[in-house]
Design a protein around this motif. Structure first.
Motif, PDB file in Angstrom:
ATOM      1  N   ASN A  51      65.052  41.402  66.396  1.00  0.00           N
ATOM      2  CA  ASN A  51      64.874  42.701  65.582  1.00  0.00           C
ATOM      3  C   ASN A  51      65.854  43.781  65.727  1.00  0.00           C
ATOM      4  OD1 ASN A  51      62.550  41.081  64.499  1.00  0.00           O
ATOM      5  ND2 ASN A  51      61.065  42.239  65.685  1.00  0.00           N
ATOM      6  N   GLY A  52      67.037  43.298  66.127  1.00  0.00           N
ATOM      7  CA  GLY A  52      68.112  44.448  66.312  1.00  0.00           C
ATOM      8  C   GLY A  52      68.159  45.240  67.534  1.00  0.00           C
ATOM      9  N   ASP A  78      64.167  32.490  62.707  1.00  0.00           N
ATOM     10  CA  ASP A  78      63.292  33.397  62.029  1.00  0.00           C
ATOM     11  C   ASP A  78      62.060  32.984  61.883  1.00  0.00           C
ATOM     12  OD1 ASP A  78      65.863  34.687  61.359  1.00  0.00           O
ATOM     13  OD2 ASP A  78      65.852  34.126  59.241  1.00  0.00           O
ATOM     14  N   THR A 127      80.374  33.486  61.799  1.00  0.00           N
ATOM     15  CA  THR A 127      79.251  34.195  62.731  1.00  0.00           C
ATOM     16  C   THR A 127      79.043  34.273  64.230  1.00  0.00           C
ATOM     17  OG1 THR A 127      77.538  32.938  62.352  1.00  0.00           O
ATOM     18  CG2 THR A 127      77.668  34.290  60.481  1.00  0.00           C
ATOM     19  N   ARG A 169      68.506  36.548  67.428  1.00  0.00           N
ATOM     20  CA  ARG A 169      69.883  35.897  67.258  1.00  0.00           C
ATOM     21  C   ARG A 169      70.340  35.808  68.755  1.00  0.00           C
ATOM     22  NH1 ARG A 169      68.054  34.698  63.194  1.00  0.00           N
ATOM     23  NH2 ARG A 169      68.872  35.461  60.966  1.00  0.00           N
ATOM     24  N   GLU A 209      75.564  46.499  62.330  1.00  0.00           N
ATOM     25  CA  GLU A 209      75.894  46.633  60.780  1.00  0.00           C
ATOM     26  C   GLU A 209      74.447  46.409  60.094  1.00  0.00           C
ATOM     27  OE1 GLU A 209      78.789  43.511  60.122  1.00  0.00           O
ATOM     28  OE2 GLU A 209      80.261  44.851  61.160  1.00  0.00           O
ATOM     29  N   HIS A 210      73.409  45.552  60.579  1.00  0.00           N
ATOM     30  CA  HIS A 210      72.294  45.284  59.888  1.00  0.00           C
ATOM     31  C   HIS A 210      71.282  46.116  60.619  1.00  0.00           C
ATOM     32  CE1 HIS A 210      74.486  41.582  59.110  1.00  0.00           C
ATOM     33  NE2 HIS A 210      73.726  41.246  58.256  1.00  0.00           N
ATOM     34  N   TYR A 211      70.838  46.578  61.523  1.00  0.00           N
ATOM     35  CA  TYR A 211      69.897  47.279  62.254  1.00  0.00           C
ATOM     36  C   TYR A 211      70.442  48.896  62.399  1.00  0.00           C
ATOM     37  CZ  TYR A 211      67.587  42.904  62.267  1.00  0.00           C
ATOM     38  OH  TYR A 211      66.916  41.739  61.946  1.00  0.00           O
ATOM     39  N   SER A 212      71.501  49.233  62.359  1.00  0.00           N
ATOM     40  CA  SER A 212      72.245  50.433  62.824  1.00  0.00           C
ATOM     41  C   SER A 212      71.627  50.739  64.343  1.00  0.00           C
ATOM     42  CB  SER A 212      71.652  51.381  61.891  1.00  0.00           C
ATOM     43  OG  SER A 212      72.342  51.203  60.772  1.00  0.00           O
ATOM     44  N   TYR A 232      76.424  42.388  64.836  1.00  0.00           N
ATOM     45  CA  TYR A 232      75.392  42.147  64.090  1.00  0.00           C
ATOM     46  C   TYR A 232      74.361  43.276  64.036  1.00  0.00           C
ATOM     47  CZ  TYR A 232      71.128  39.616  62.352  1.00  0.00           C
ATOM     48  OH  TYR A 232      69.769  39.430  62.034  1.00  0.00           O
TER      49      TYR A 232
END
Length: 697
Positions: free
Chosen positions: A453-454, A402, A396, A410, A423-426, A420
């Motif tokens: 949070n993205g 968290d 990764t 992150r 893919e995870h939060y668009s 990341y």
């Protein structure tokens, strides 16, 4: 696997004592007493013949000793028993002082060898046999490839490689450093263990990599016994030169006998012996071996093990230094030096997120980021002790936290964090992220992106921090005419920036291990001597190819076996100290040679007029010292010749002060100091001795 628990160690004296004068701890009473004993043993003609200059003095002492018993042994003589006896005593003392200088230089090596032998006393091992059972055997019965298990508080019986387990090991017997080090399987540099060191936590399964008598400790014992050292090429050349000069002066003195007979000058055989001793370069002849041995000893005081004096001397002649970036030029761990928010994000939000993202990052970079963020205003939050950490992984290339309040933070490589959030939060990547990343890279730093949070908040700048004073040291090397080349696996932009900040002459970026070997061969093909450091197995070919290869003690066995020097502190910057030690040894040898030859020129004005003044009264004009009688002139010159040797022993062992200047500047400095000083000192010393003799004769 759990990390071993640190084990407290009581402080322990280092293996290598600090530099000192003869009467200080380094050359204390036991060492001086042993040197006195060894100096008497060195009167053995089989040892004397190895030093042609002092062997001539030794032979002269035999001749004058025979004349002391029978003054007319070689024909009519006006010399008395007492005069011949005094000349004999002075010559014997001269040889003894030379023996003492060499014995004193050897003494430290012998003391270190004795200490190491005490460490390598008979050990026992728990060897794993074919069916998995353990059997207790002597360490001397172990063979290469045997498996042994070493539990807590047990000594490692033989050099080996850890194949299972992780533990703290006390290596102070080798390095002098009381702090334990971690040894574990699977590490290129932390899996190597040495016989005689002690496991102080947990246990290790070790595969033996050395045969009895060929362990690292055994090799250290053999190497520090300087008495059996090989002479360096420059030392051999100087010995040949001194031998030729001695032979010439012996022939000249022998030819004076018929000349004196023709002039009806009353010259005794003892006077001719005295003339030979005064003519030949006895000072440097007496101290030459001590200078070479002391050069090796100085490396030991820097906790470096030299396989021979050749390696130390070669360091003094090095033209090119190949330096690794990490750990040599930089401190080795990247540190957070700036936080750069993207447009629309406040600096305070990025600072707080960077701190929270580093809560569970125990790497030096992670701890540095947390400390930097706290200093910039970040604060602990309620419930952070209940946060869940995400560890960094090669897959990764991210880590983070968290939090209980639902925030997911992150940090990691910019491309990984960008992928990341996409893919995870668009979420889109901020348009100025690329510009910030390039800005950091242009400064030779590493960028890490931070997301919450993205949302990507900004970039952490991780910089390779230069070691303190490294630029000044590079400038000193350049002044000495040494070219510095940094070799690193970093990208060209980062490498160029670091090299410019450190003041290096050249940089090789994105270098693979085999490129180091190619670089060394290219430099050597141009007639340059090359030095480099290394610690891994992949460095072994380059270390073997380099004229001076400095391996780290914590490195692998192949690296240590390929190098001709081993740094027991595993500090790559020792290469810079090694150059200074090598140059100091060369300068010391040159300075004392200059002083010795200048001494001889001055002594001619004492002895030559004294020999022929009765037959050639005109030579009285050369008696510029105004010496009392021909006999006192000869004795004064011989006494001065003998006394100057012990007076220069501390300088030979300590070394002439080295200054990072060009060779031309150092040459003229030493010529004025030791050349002119060598001319003046005998005039003063011989005159004072003559005044003293006039009172008792």
């Amino acid at each position: 696997m759990n990390r071993p628990t640190a084990h407290p160690l009581s402080p322990q004296a280092p293996l290598v004592p600090p530099a000192s004068h003869l009467v200080a701890a380094g050359y204390g009473s036991p060492l001086l007493k042993q040197a006195l004993v060894d100096s008497l043993i060195k009167f053995d003609p089989r040892q004397q013949v190895r030093n042609p200059v002092m062997f001539v003095v030794w032979l002269g002492a035999l001749v004058t000793a025979a004349l002391t018993v029978s003054p007319t042994l070689f024909g009519p003589s006006h010399a008395s028993h007492l005069y011949n006896g005094v000349v004999t005593a002075i010559l014997v003392i001269t040889v003894w002082f030379a023996n003492f200088a060499e014995a004193l230089a050897e003494g430290r090596g012998k003391a270190k060898a004795a200490s190491l032998r005490h460490t390598s006393t008979e050990l026992h091992a728990r060897r794993i046999v074919a069916d998995g059972r353990e059997e207790t055997v002597s360490a001397s019965a172990l063979n290469k490839g045997d498996l042994v298990r070493v539990e807590r508080d047990e000594l490692i019986p033989m050099d080996g490689e850890v194949i299972d387990g992780i533990a703290y090991v006390d290596e102070s017997v080798i390095t002098g450093e009381s702090a334990p080090v971690i040894k574990e399987a699977g590490s290129d540099v932390a899996s190597s263990v040495t016989g005689g060191t002690k496991v102080i936590s947990d246990s290790l399964l070790i595969r033996v990599t050395a045969s009895p008598g060929d362990s690292f400790l055994d090799r250290m014992i053999r190497l520090v016994e300087s008495a059996q050292r090989q002479k360096t090429p420059n030392e051999i050349a100087l010995t040949v030169l001194l031998s030729v000069l001695t032979l010439i002066f012996v022939i000249v003195a022998a030819a004076m006998a018929p000349v004196a007979s023709y002039l009806k000058a009353q010259i005794n055989v003892a006077d001719l012996v005295a003339l030979i001793v005064a003519l030949i370069p006895t000072t440097i002849g007496a101290l030459l071996s001590a200078i070479g041995i002391a050069g090796i000893d100085r490396t030991m005081r820097f906790n470096m093990l030299a396989t021979s004096g050749k390696a130390v001397e070669a360091a003094g002649d090095v033209h090119t230094l190949i330096l690794d970036k990490t750990g040599t030029i930089t401190v080795g761990n990247r540190m957070a030096t700036a936080l750069l928010p993207v447009a629309g994000c406040s600096a305070a939000r990025l600072t707080q997120a960077a701190y929270l993202a580093s809560l569970f990052d125990n790497t030096p970079e992670g701890r540095s980021t947390a400390t930097y963020a706290l200093n910039e205003g970040a604060r602990p939050v309620v419930g952070q002790d209940k946060a869940v950490g995400t560890e960094f992984s090669a897959e990764t290339r991210m880590s983070g936290s968290d939090l209980p309040d639902g925030r997911v933070i992150r940090k990691g490589a910019v491309d990984s964090v960008s992928r990341y959030v996409t893919e995870h939060y668009s979420r889109p990547v901020p348009p100025d992220l690329t510009a910030l990343t390039e800005q950091v890279a242009r400064q030779g730093a590493t960028p890490l992106a931070v997301a919450e949070n993205g949302d990507i908040l900004g970039v952490i700048m991780l910089s390779d921090v230069l070691k303190t004073g490294i630029r000044d040291r590079m400038e000193q090397l350049r002044t000495m005419g040494i070219r510095t080349v940094m070799v690193t696996g970093d990208n060209p932009v980062t490498a160029t920036v670091i090299a410019a900040e450190a003041g290096l002459d050249e940089v090789v970026a994105e270098a693979r291990p085999e490129e180091k070997l190619t670089l060394i061969r290219r430099e050597q093909a141009q007639g340059r001597l090359v030095a480099m450091t290394g610690d891994g197995t992949n460095d072994a070919p380059a270390l073997a190819q380099a004229d001076v290869g400095l391996a780290m003690y914590t490195g692998t066995m192949p690296a240590k076996e390929a190098a001709n020097l081993i740094d027991l502190d595993s500090d790559p910057t020792k290469l810079l100290d090694l150059v200074a030690i090598g140059k100091q040894m060369l300068i010391t040898r040159g300075a004392l040679t200059t002083f010795s030859i200048a001494n001889d020129v001055a002594k001619y004005f004492a002895i030559l007029p004294a020999l022929f003044i009765t037959a050639l009264p005109g030579l009285n004009a050369l008696n510029v010292m105004g010496l009392a009688t021909p006999q006192s002139a000869i004795l004064s010159a011989l006494i001065f010749n003998a006394l100057i040797i012990p007076l220069l022993i501390p300088l030979a062992l300590r070394g002439v002060r080295f200054q990072p200047k060009s060779a031309e500047v150092m040459f003229y400095r030493n010529l004025m100091l030791y050349g002119v000083g060598g001319l003046i000192a005998p005039f003063i010393g011989i005159k004072l001795i003559d005044l003293g003799l006039a009172l008792v004769m």
